[in-house]
Design an enzyme around this catalytic site. Structure first.
Site, mmCIF file in Angstrom:
data_model
loop_
_atom_site.group_PDB
_atom_site.id
_atom_site.type_symbol
_atom_site.label_atom_id
_atom_site.label_comp_id
_atom_site.label_asym_id
_atom_site.label_seq_id
_atom_site.Cartn_x
_atom_site.Cartn_y
_atom_site.Cartn_z
ATOM 1 N N SER A 407 -15.388 43.945 -22.379
ATOM 2 C CA SER A 407 -16.215 42.754 -22.646
ATOM 3 C C SER A 407 -17.471 42.730 -21.791
ATOM 4 O O SER A 407 -18.462 42.100 -22.147
ATOM 5 C CB SER A 407 -15.415 41.499 -22.297
ATOM 6 O OG SER A 407 -14.202 41.480 -22.987
ATOM 7 N N HIS A 428 -17.240 46.648 -29.132
ATOM 8 C CA HIS A 428 -16.768 45.368 -28.587
ATOM 9 C C HIS A 428 -16.387 44.427 -29.726
ATOM 10 O O HIS A 428 -17.250 43.872 -30.401
ATOM 11 C CB HIS A 428 -17.872 44.751 -27.713
ATOM 12 C CG HIS A 428 -17.466 43.464 -27.061
ATOM 13 N ND1 HIS A 428 -18.366 42.451 -26.805
ATOM 14 C CD2 HIS A 428 -16.248 43.002 -26.656
ATOM 15 C CE1 HIS A 428 -17.716 41.431 -26.251
ATOM 16 N NE2 HIS A 428 -16.435 41.743 -26.165
ATOM 17 N N GLU A 440 -19.934 44.295 -31.658
ATOM 18 C CA GLU A 440 -21.078 44.744 -30.849
ATOM 19 C C GLU A 440 -20.903 46.239 -30.619
ATOM 20 O O GLU A 440 -19.905 46.664 -30.033
ATOM 21 C CB GLU A 440 -21.123 43.999 -29.524
ATOM 22 C CG GLU A 440 -21.859 42.683 -29.554
ATOM 23 C CD GLU A 440 -21.976 42.046 -28.170
ATOM 24 O OE1 GLU A 440 -22.968 41.332 -27.925
ATOM 25 O OE2 GLU A 440 -21.079 42.286 -27.326
ATOM 26 N N ASN A 478 -21.806 37.985 -24.562
ATOM 27 C CA ASN A 478 -21.186 37.426 -23.344
ATOM 28 C C ASN A 478 -22.214 37.185 -22.247
ATOM 29 O O ASN A 478 -22.074 36.266 -21.444
ATOM 30 C CB ASN A 478 -20.065 38.347 -22.860
ATOM 31 C CG ASN A 478 -18.818 38.193 -23.719
ATOM 32 O OD1 ASN A 478 -18.699 37.221 -24.476
ATOM 33 N ND2 ASN A 478 -17.907 39.146 -23.624
HETATM 34 P P1 NAD Z 1 -4.266 42.116 -22.752
HETATM 35 O O1 NAD Z 1 -3.894 41.855 -21.371
HETATM 36 O O2 NAD Z 1 -3.825 41.198 -23.820
HETATM 37 O O3 NAD Z 1 -3.826 43.613 -23.200
HETATM 38 C C1 NAD Z 1 -4.081 44.753 -22.419
HETATM 39 C C2 NAD Z 1 -2.980 45.768 -22.756
HETATM 40 O O4 NAD Z 1 -3.309 47.013 -22.133
HETATM 41 C C3 NAD Z 1 -1.603 45.357 -22.211
HETATM 42 O O5 NAD Z 1 -0.693 45.296 -23.271
HETATM 43 C C4 NAD Z 1 -1.248 46.481 -21.242
HETATM 44 O O6 NAD Z 1 0.116 46.827 -21.276
HETATM 45 C C5 NAD Z 1 -2.099 47.626 -21.755
HETATM 46 N N1 NAD Z 1 -2.408 48.621 -20.728
HETATM 47 C C6 NAD Z 1 -2.816 48.400 -19.464
HETATM 48 N N2 NAD Z 1 -3.011 49.578 -18.822
HETATM 49 C C7 NAD Z 1 -2.756 50.552 -19.723
HETATM 50 C C8 NAD Z 1 -2.815 51.968 -19.693
HETATM 51 N N3 NAD Z 1 -3.157 52.629 -18.586
HETATM 52 N N4 NAD Z 1 -2.483 52.675 -20.814
HETATM 53 C C9 NAD Z 1 -2.115 52.007 -21.942
HETATM 54 N N5 NAD Z 1 -2.049 50.647 -22.049
HETATM 55 C C10 NAD Z 1 -2.366 49.950 -20.953
HETATM 56 O O7 NAD Z 1 -5.872 42.176 -22.741
HETATM 57 P P2 NAD Z 1 -6.873 41.945 -23.955
HETATM 58 O O8 NAD Z 1 -7.268 40.529 -24.004
HETATM 59 O O9 NAD Z 1 -6.360 42.608 -25.186
HETATM 60 O O10 NAD Z 1 -8.163 42.730 -23.403
HETATM 61 C C11 NAD Z 1 -8.239 44.140 -23.497
HETATM 62 C C12 NAD Z 1 -9.695 44.552 -23.333
HETATM 63 O O11 NAD Z 1 -10.455 43.942 -24.373
HETATM 64 C C13 NAD Z 1 -10.351 44.085 -22.032
HETATM 65 O O12 NAD Z 1 -11.300 45.026 -21.624
HETATM 66 C C14 NAD Z 1 -11.059 42.782 -22.436
HETATM 67 O O13 NAD Z 1 -12.144 42.467 -21.635
HETATM 68 C C15 NAD Z 1 -11.517 43.157 -23.822
HETATM 69 N N6 NAD Z 1 -11.763 42.010 -24.711
HETATM 70 C C16 NAD Z 1 -10.974 40.921 -24.672
HETATM 71 C C17 NAD Z 1 -11.228 39.858 -25.544
HETATM 72 C C18 NAD Z 1 -10.358 38.615 -25.563
HETATM 73 O O14 NAD Z 1 -10.816 37.585 -26.098
HETATM 74 N N7 NAD Z 1 -9.164 38.689 -25.067
HETATM 75 C C19 NAD Z 1 -12.306 39.929 -26.457
HETATM 76 C C20 NAD Z 1 -13.074 41.103 -26.459
HETATM 77 C C21 NAD Z 1 -12.805 42.139 -25.586
#
Ligand code: NAD
Ligand code: T1G
Length: 700
Positions: A407, A428, A440, A478
């Site tokens: 993000s 993104h 994005e 963002n």
């Molecule tokens: P989340 O915590 O829901 O999920 C992350 C997942 O990654 C977890 O299930 C975890 O087990 C897994 N994980 C962690 N380390 C790992 C590894 N080494 N190998 C494999 N899996 C691994 O987080 P999220 O909200 O899905 O966010 C994930 C990414 O997306 C982040 O970079 C976040 O900034 C970005 N993002 C989030 C949103 C949102 O609204 N939540 C929107 C856009 C982008």
């Protein structure tokens, strides 16, 4: 100039063919061409007339690029009346999409046939308009007021089978359309078929209260929009007035819509969305890489939704998680989403099974060795992401595209963790990733052109609206949101309640107010991001102290049932919480903030102009290619009302000089730390230029 319309006599059928690529829009030349061809048919030996189009579609509407220019005769409503008045039966043969003025032309014909794959619709409302060439008067007469209202107020097309069941299409034809349509014309001519004038039909009356019901439903669904209500007015006229009077009422209301800022904004969005798909300096035939197998790393909130997009588009997907337990959690989210989709009728049980069947789970990186594209969606931590990319570099085949869903993080640093930065890009997605349309596409400094071109084309394939962003903290959306969020929380600490801030923004048109959005996304997301920054880089403490305190009280938002608001566990309805108000007053006192009344207009201006000002900096730095791209980001990713045209279009509509003056006032009142007018804004305001002018000057 050869006319885009040709006319020929095929045996005793007059054939009017339209060839105006890409979508046979009803430009002046097309209208003139049809008019002249029809006039010729009245005089020659033809027994019937066929209207058909070359290329990928029947007429997809009036030529939107002609709007706002002086109208030239023949005007479309008159042309439709001329078609209907033809002394010989006129048949429309439809393929692709017969939309807007295109369907109105077909409605003025006496008979309509179509190929089964065709779609027909009146999407004018999506441009802040209404069908202005007889559609609001002919459609209710032909198919009934209620289905006509559904089609015109939603703007969504119907498929040929549905159109046939409504009586909108008389015949579905298999095989070659032209051959079948010519045969049908001969049949009609042979049996001297009547010229069925839709305008002479009577629309079935509707039960008491139906129109009022529509008005109130629309008032909720299309909050703040004027065109949908005017469509109901026109349909009411089709039920109560003679055709000619109804047509007059339609014309008046069409012109009102055409001159409205809402339609100008929606027409801007129509072209901005298509422009956003074009990359400056890269031709649309730029080479691309094949993508059939996709790997997703991290099956959390985002990874699970991202996986569904590619499976839904027919690609094989491998979802990789850190261990079996986490993998099971990720696959369970996907199963739940598909179940919900089937329940809401978005897809059939079989379609859901087929899509789910394309998603395999894994915990071993080797399963990604033959992937064409891998998208990382692990925790938002730069070091962890660099670790993951180093592993991908060691595992994935040469030529695979490596993408991150971060993000905020620096995509160049992530790329530097590999020996193939040319293959690294940011993709993104927005939450929920299987629903939100925005993508994005973050072009890192080493990203190869074919990687970028591939991802832009892939976005369309997975039904996303792509926007290119350069690398900076938070990219386009963002980064701007940070300034919007700052002002929202400053307004709260200075004296406005969360309800007042959200109420002001929702009344203005935002789908959801900022505080409610923070509760939806989870207050812990921002908290963790701030905790990751040194105190000095966290910005104005008055703009996050309340949110931090809520997180420390375990009020994370909807996911814990309370954040800035309290949430009903059943309905998820939000309600204000005196405990939060008390917390806000305590924090304000601790920070020495003197509280006061805030007008809604001040709240709206501070939040929107904070967006605009940062948008100007983003354009000046070349992070976004053009102002319209920023508008597409906000309309498709952040619930900004399309009928306001996005933040940058809105700034032009208000007037850059006025926006600049208001920001200078805020600078005087609140200080330059938060309010320094963007240099680009200053330049344009003092030059009396609009952003639209500036964007044109950048291209030339
Ligand atoms: P989340 O915590 O829901 O999920 C992350 C997942 O990654 C977890 O299930 C975890 O087990 C897994 N994980 C962690 N380390 C790992 C590894 N080494 N190998 C494999 N899996 C691994 O987080 P999220 O909200 O899905 O966010 C994930 C990414 O997306 C982040 O970079 C976040 O900034 C970005 N993002 C989030 C949103 C949102 O609204 N939540 C929107 C856009 C982008
Ligand atoms: N006028 C002018 N240009 C148009 C156009 C139109 N109506 N429709 C599309 N284009 C351009 C578009 O900008 C793009 O250009 C190219 O064609 C391909 O479009 C009186 C007043 C038909 C479903 O609202 O919904 O009739 O970027 O990329 O994905 O009542 O285009 O290549 O330079 O979208 O295959 C009502 C609008 C008008 C339909 C095809 N009609 N068009 O989608 O291709 S108002 C509409 C679409 C009206 C009357 C009123 C879609 C499409 P470029 P594309 P696509």
């Amino acid at each position: 100039m050869t006319s885009p319309v040709s006319y020929e006599l095929v045996d005793d059928i007059g054939v009017i063919s339209v060839a105006n690529p890409p979508v046979n829009a009803l430009s002046h030349a097309v209208r003139q061409g049809i008019h002249d061809a029809l006039a010729a048919a009245q005089q020659d030996a033809s027994k019937a007339v066929l209207v058909i189009c070359e290329g990928r579609t029947f007429i997809a509407g009036a030529d939107i690029t002609e709007f706002g220019k002086p109208p030239r005769e023949p005007h479309l409503p008159d042309l439709c009346n001329t078609i209907e008045a033809s002394s010989k039966p006129v048949v429309a043969a439809i393929h692709g999409t017969a939309l807007g003025g295109g369907l109105e032309v077909a409605l003025s014909c006496h008979y309509r046939c179509a190929v089964p794959a065709a779609k027909v619709g009146l999407p004018e409302v999506k441009l802040g308009l209404l069908p202005g060439a007889g559609g609001t008067q002919r459609l209710p007469r032909l198919i009934g007021a209620t289905p006509a209202l559904d089609m015109m107020t939603s703007g969504n097309p119907v498929d040929a089978a549905r159109a046939a069941s409504l009586g909108l299409i008389d015949q579905l034809v298999d095989g070659d359309l032209r051959t079948a349509a010519l045969a049908w014309c001969r049949e009609l001519a042979a049996k001297d078929a009547p010229r069925r004038k839709t305008s002479e039909l009577t629309a079935d009356s509707v039960a008491e209260g139906v129109l009022e019901q529509y008005r109130s439903t629309i008032a909720k669904r299309a909050r703040g929009q004027v065109a949908p209500q005017k469509i109901v007015d026109c349909v009411e006229a089709s039920l109560t007035r003679p055709f000619a009077e109804g047509l007059q009422i339609e014309r008046e209301k069409f012109i009102e819509c055409m001159q409205s800022p809402q339609s100008a904004a929606l027409r801007h969005m129509f072209f901005a969305e298509r422009e956003a798909a074009k990359i400056q300096g890269l031709s649309k035939d730029s080479p691309q890489r094949d993508v059939n197998k996709v790997g997703i790393i991290g099956g959390g909130t985002m990874g699970s939704g991202i996986a569904m997009n590619f499976a839904n588009a027919g690609m094989q997907v491998v979802l990789l998680e850190i261990n079996d337990e986490a993998l099971a959690r990720g696959l369970a989210i996907i199963d739940r989403n598909y179940k919900g989709g089937v329940k809401r009728g978005k897809l059939s049980e079989d379609q859901a099974l087929a899509c789910r069947g394309r998603i395999a789970g894994a915990t071993d990186y080797q399963s990604l060795s033959d992937a064409d594209l891998v998208i990382e969606a692990v925790f938002e931590n730069l070091d962890l992401k660099k670790e993951v990319f180093a592993k991908l570099d060691a595992t994935c085949r040469q030529g695979a595209i490596l993408a991150t869903n971060t993000s905020y993080q620096d995509v160049d640093s992530i790329a530097a963790a590999t020996k193939r930065p040319r293959d690294v890009i940011g993709l993104h997605f927005f939450s929920p990733a299987h629903i939100m349309k925005l993508l994005e596409v973050v072009r890192a400094s080493a990203t190869a052109d074919d990687v970028l071109a591939t991802c832009m084309a892939l976005a369309k394939k997975i039904r996303k609206v792509p926007v290119v962003s350069g690398v900076c903290y938070g990219f386009i959306g963002n980064r701007m949101l940070g300034h919007y969020a700052r002002e929202a929380q400053l307004c709260v600490i200075e004296g406005a309640t969360p309800e007042q801030v959200d109420g002001a923004m929702e009344d203005w048109g935002m789908a959801m107010g900022p505080l409610a959005v923070f509760d939806l996304a989870g207050l812990d997301v921002g908290y963790k991001a701030r905790q990751g920054l040194p105190e000095a880089e966290r910005g104005d403490p008055r703009a996050y102290r309340v949110a931090d305190a809520l997180v420390e009280m375990n009020r994370l938002g909807q996911k814990t049932g309370a954040g800035f608001y309290r949430y009903d566990p059943e309905t998820r309805q939000r309600s204000s919480d005196p405990e939060v108000q008390a917390l806000i007053e305590r924090e304000a006192a601790a920070l020495g903030v003197e509280r006061r009344e805030l007008e809604a207009s001040e709240i709206v201006d501070r939040l929107l102009f904070a967006l605009v000002n940062e948008g100007m900096n983003i354009l000046d730095e070349g992070i976004a290619q053009r102002p319209g791209d920023i508008d597409v980001v906000y309309v498709y990713g952040y619930g900004f009302p399309a009928w306001r045209g996005g933040p940058m279009h809105y700034a032009d509509a208000v007037g850059l000089a006025q926006v600049h003056e208001r920001i200078r006032e805020f600078e005087r009142r609140f200080g330059s730390e938060n309010w320094t007018p963007a240099p680009l804004l200053e330049r344009l305001a003092s030059a009396g230029m609009t952003l639209a002018d500036w964007a044109k000057s950048q291209v030339n």
